[in-house]
Motif scaffolding. Structure first.
Motif, PDB file in Angstrom:
ATOM      1  N   ASN A  71      28.343  38.939 -32.939  1.00 27.22           N
ATOM      2  CA  ASN A  71      29.342  38.617 -31.908  1.00 27.22           C
ATOM      3  C   ASN A  71      29.603  39.797 -30.971  1.00 27.22           C
ATOM      4  O   ASN A  71      30.738  40.168 -30.724  1.00 27.22           O
ATOM      5  CB  ASN A  71      30.655  38.152 -32.545  1.00 27.22           C
ATOM      6  N   GLN A  72      28.567  40.422 -30.514  1.00 29.90           N
ATOM      7  CA  GLN A  72      28.600  41.524 -29.549  1.00 29.90           C
ATOM      8  C   GLN A  72      29.230  42.811 -30.071  1.00 29.90           C
ATOM      9  O   GLN A  72      29.528  43.716 -29.314  1.00 29.90           O
ATOM     10  CB  GLN A  72      29.292  41.082 -28.249  1.00 29.90           C
ATOM     11  N   SER A  73      29.412  42.894 -31.393  1.00 29.73           N
ATOM     12  CA  SER A  73      29.918  44.123 -32.002  1.00 29.73           C
ATOM     13  C   SER A  73      28.860  44.673 -32.957  1.00 29.73           C
ATOM     14  O   SER A  73      28.224  43.912 -33.692  1.00 29.73           O
ATOM     15  CB  SER A  73      31.197  43.855 -32.800  1.00 29.73           C
ATOM     16  N   ILE A  74      28.709  45.996 -32.960  1.00 28.86           N
ATOM     17  CA  ILE A  74      27.761  46.627 -33.879  1.00 28.86           C
ATOM     18  C   ILE A  74      28.337  46.567 -35.290  1.00 28.86           C
ATOM     19  O   ILE A  74      29.455  47.015 -35.529  1.00 28.86           O
ATOM     20  CB  ILE A  74      27.491  48.092 -33.479  1.00 28.86           C
ATOM     21  N   ILE A  75      27.549  45.995 -36.210  1.00 30.85           N
ATOM     22  CA  ILE A  75      27.987  45.922 -37.604  1.00 30.85           C
ATOM     23  C   ILE A  75      27.186  46.862 -38.500  1.00 30.85           C
ATOM     24  O   ILE A  75      27.577  47.122 -39.633  1.00 30.85           O
ATOM     25  CB  ILE A  75      27.922  44.478 -38.153  1.00 30.85           C
ATOM     26  N   GLN A  76      26.071  47.349 -37.980  1.00 28.29           N
ATOM     27  CA  GLN A  76      25.247  48.281 -38.754  1.00 28.29           C
ATOM     28  C   GLN A  76      24.415  49.100 -37.777  1.00 28.29           C
ATOM     29  O   GLN A  76      23.976  48.593 -36.743  1.00 28.29           O
ATOM     30  CB  GLN A  76      24.332  47.488 -39.690  1.00 28.29           C
ATOM     31  N   GLU A  77      24.191  50.376 -38.130  1.00 29.98           N
ATOM     32  CA  GLU A  77      23.400  51.245 -37.268  1.00 29.98           C
ATOM     33  C   GLU A  77      22.663  52.245 -38.135  1.00 29.98           C
ATOM     34  O   GLU A  77      23.212  52.749 -39.111  1.00 29.98           O
ATOM     35  CB  GLU A  77      24.334  51.958 -36.279  1.00 29.98           C
TER      36      GLU A  77
END
Length: 154
Positions: A71-77
């Motif tokens: 949903n347009q948010s970074i959840i993992q990087e």
């Protein structure tokens, strides 16, 4: 941010790949860096843990960032450092808990199921000796949203 290292080993026009059971996708053997390790120490250790092979003089071929979005948010990087190696010692293990290890002819790699970012990495490694820099954005289902690759190395 997680840091991982992996290595593309090429021998006799074949690359050693790891077929992951979860999606049936092929991946580059490697894994998570441990605290205090250099990227070279990590790739040698991780590769040996997965394959029982000891890399001889692996060379850095790529440095990448990966961002997973929901949903347009970074959840993992995470960051991934990819090496290439054409010399190793030891005998390939018969069992890898991460999946099936397979020697694949280089000309067949482009037809295998894998993450689209990995496909870009293989294409580069098989056609260039320059270090590739990139950033990949994926959905949480690992559909590629965007790939930004250093244009000077393509």
């Amino acid at each position: 941010m997680q840091r991982v290292t992996n290595c593309i080993v090429i021998d006799n026009n074949h690359a050693l790949l790891l077929k992951k059971p979860r999606r049936g996708w092929y991946a580059i053997p490697g894994g998570k860096m441990e605290q205090g390790e250099s990227i070279k120490e990590s790739v040698i250790r991780e590769y040996r843990e997965e394959t029982a092979l000891r890399l001889q003089d692996p060379e850095l071929i790529g440095a990448f960032t990966f961002s997973i979005y929901k949903n347009q948010s970074i959840i993992q990087e995470w960051m991934m450092f990819t090496f290439i190696c054409k010399s190793y010692e030891g005998k390939l293990t018969d069992y890898c808990e991460e999946g099936e290890l397979e020697w694949i002819p280089l000309e067949n790699i482009k037809n295998l199921p894998m993450a689209e970012g990995d496909r870009e990495i293989y294409e580069h490694v098989l056609t260039s000796k320059a270090i590739l820099y990139g950033a990949f954005s994926y959905t949480e289902g690992y559909e590629l949203l965007e790939a930004q690759l250093d244009p000077f190395n393509n």
